[in-house]
Design an enzyme around this catalytic site. Structure first.
Site, PDB file in Angstrom:
ATOM      1  N   SER A 108       0.823  -1.203   0.000  1.00  0.00           N
ATOM      2  CA  SER A 108       0.000   0.000   0.000  1.00  0.00           C
ATOM      3  C   SER A 108       0.861   1.259   0.000  1.00  0.00           C
ATOM      4  CB  SER A 108      -0.944  -0.034   1.219  1.00  0.00           C
ATOM      5  OG  SER A 108      -1.944   0.940   1.102  1.00  0.00           O
ATOM      6  N   LYS A 128     -12.504   8.630  -8.505  1.00  0.00           N
ATOM      7  CA  LYS A 128     -11.704   9.845  -8.331  1.00  0.00           C
ATOM      8  C   LYS A 128     -10.476   9.571  -7.474  1.00  0.00           C
ATOM      9  CE  LYS A 128     -13.870  13.636  -7.317  1.00  0.00           C
ATOM     10  NZ  LYS A 128     -14.797  14.589  -6.662  1.00  0.00           N
TER      11      LYS A 128
END
Length: 492
Positions: free
Chosen positions: A128, A169
């Protein structure tokens, strides 16, 4: 012809040595030589070390939090001030907050000292947020047996529908960010975008082959030797690394930052919040205990600090608080267990909502922790509730109600009114059945009506009610004995 005896200290050629006047100088010379022999090697070693470059080692181990970001920023500033050749971030992270990750990336990009991100030791991962930090580094390296990837952004609310506009987004923004970093450091931008959009993951060997990282190294010394002579681009311009044989120095996190890092651990923050709630619950249930209240408030404040730095769902916090309030109210309000069940249900639901099932990596709370804390709440509630029930049913020890059941002595004959002596006081009394009770009779108080005590003889026979008689016709108690006090006692 024999030679004359040579004087002490005389040598052929007229030279003399060893006279008493020469010994101090001789000893001084020897002492200087011995001292130089001992000092020069050590001095040479120090000078050699001083000539060797220094590399700072910083541990990025665990979830990436604002505290971790501040620690790394301070380490980079120290390396710049002390003139370190480079700084190595030894990383093992499941990810963390995007805001803290952005702070670390910004510090790396603006650093005047080359930053090497090294995923190590074996078994470590750069997941991540760790992927972004690796891509931001001037040099990215990994140890064998490590992996990197799975850089997809995760929403705390759990709403990660790929067709959702907000999810698109966020994902597009994250993809653009890591592609920019890849282009800046000349690394594999295509794989970086896949790591964000498809959560792909690769091993250390594959990462080197794909151009995701630059170096594969077993340990820090090997890493420093391999990157020696490599030219990296700082904000101020290109710099050639001189790290072969460098002296390494560990930069430890300060004790206060270690404490803060502990507090922002999601499980620790949850436990502190729960412990604080239990402490306040005990204090309200048992006013004046002080210690549970002080410990509870302190734990609650520390827990709220930890939650304040984490991406929590505050609806979960409110549900937990509401559950604790219901448990406290149930101690004082008879609810047949309804408030208890409601409070426990609210607390458990709030605990699960606190971070959610789709929480970012490193921010999950294990269900075992939640149910353990809930079990502790149940135990405390049962103990406190039992204590309150015992208090409510306990015979009063003070006041007028505390006299009921106590024994006294008749000081003025009851016919049926008179005076009795109880606990050092004279009370106006009334015979329970209207029978005559002479002075000295031992009586038991059965009721208090205002300032008048209703009494009966201590060992009066209490006949049961006769269903065939009216209340007026019911048999009365009969006194069978009296106190041994003399009947000549005077009423007060």
């Amino acid at each position: 012809m024999s030679n004359p005896p040579r004087a002490r200290g005389d040598f052929p050629g007229g030279h003399t040595f060893g006279t008493p006047s020469d010994f101090p100088a001789y000893r001084l010379a020897m002492l200087i030589l011995i001292t130089l022999g001992m000092v020069l090697p050590a001095t040479g070693e120090v000078l050699a070390q001083g000539a060797r470059p220094r590399v700072d080692i910083v541990e990025l181990d665990g979830t990436i939090t604002p505290v971790m970001a501040r620690y790394i920023g301070q380490a980079i500033e120290r390396a710049e001030e002390d003139g370190a050749e480079a700084i190595v971030l030894r990383m093992d992270t499941p990810g963390g907050l995007s805001s803290a990750m952005d702070d670390i990336i910004r510090d790396i990009l603006e650093s005047e000292v080359p930053v090497v991100v090294y995923t190590a030791p074996r078994g470590a991962r750069a997941a991540s947020a760790g992927v972004y930090i690796s891509y931001a580094a001037h040099v990215a390296a990994m140890a064998p047996g490590t992996n990197i990837g799975s850089a997809s952004p995760v929403s705390l609310s759990g709403e990660n529908d790929p067709d959702d506009t907000m999810t698109k987004k966020v994902t597009n923004d994250a993809a653009a960010q890591i592609v920019n970093l890849a282009n800046l450091r000349d690394r594999n931008a295509e794989w970086a975008e896949e790591a964000v959009r498809d959560a792909v993951n690769v091993t250390a060997d594959e990462a080197v082959d794909l151009g995701v990282v630059d170096v594969l190294a077993d340990d820090v010394p090997t890493l420093l030797d391999k990157i020696d002579g490599r030219t990296v681009q700082l904000e101020s311009g290109p710099v050639t690394l001189n790290t072969a044989g460098a002296v390494t120095e560990d930069v430890e996190m300060g004790w206060f930052d270690q404490l803060l890092q502990l507090l922002v651990d999601p499980t620790v923050a949850y436990l502190l919040l729960s412990l604080g709630s239990i402490g306040i619950f005990l204090e309200i249930s048992n006013p004046g205990a002080v210690v549970p209240g002080v410990v509870g408030v302190l734990a609650l404040l520390l827990g709220l600090f930890g939650l304040g730095t984490l991406p929590v769902n505050w609806t979960g916090v409110l549900l937990m608080g509401f559950g604790i309030i219901l448990l406290i109210v149930d101690v004082f309000v008879p609810s047949l267990g309804i408030l208890t069940i409601g409070g426990l249900t609210s607390f458990v639901i709030g605990s699960y909502l606190l971070f959610g099932d789709s929480a970012p990596p490193g921010y999950e709370i294990e269900p075992a922790v939640i149910w353990t804390v809930t079990g502790c709440l149940v135990i405390f509630f049962v103990l406190i509730g039992g204590a309150v029930m015992r208090t409510q049913f306990r015979k009063p020890a003070t006041g007028q109600r505390g006299l009921i059941g106590e024994q006294g002595i008749v000081r003025r004959a009851l016919d049926p009114e008179g005076m009795v002596y109880v606990h050092g006081e004279l009370w106006q009394a009334h015979s329970q059945d209207g029978v005559h009770l002479p002075i000295g009779t031992a009586v038991t108080i059965t009721a208090i009506n205002g300032l008048v005590a209703t009494v009966r003889p201590v060992n009066a026979i209490q006949p049961g009610p006769d269903p065939d008689r009216t209340p007026r016709e019911q048999p009365r108690a009969v006194a069978t004995s009296t106190s041994s006090e003399p009947t000549t006692s005077k009423a007060g």
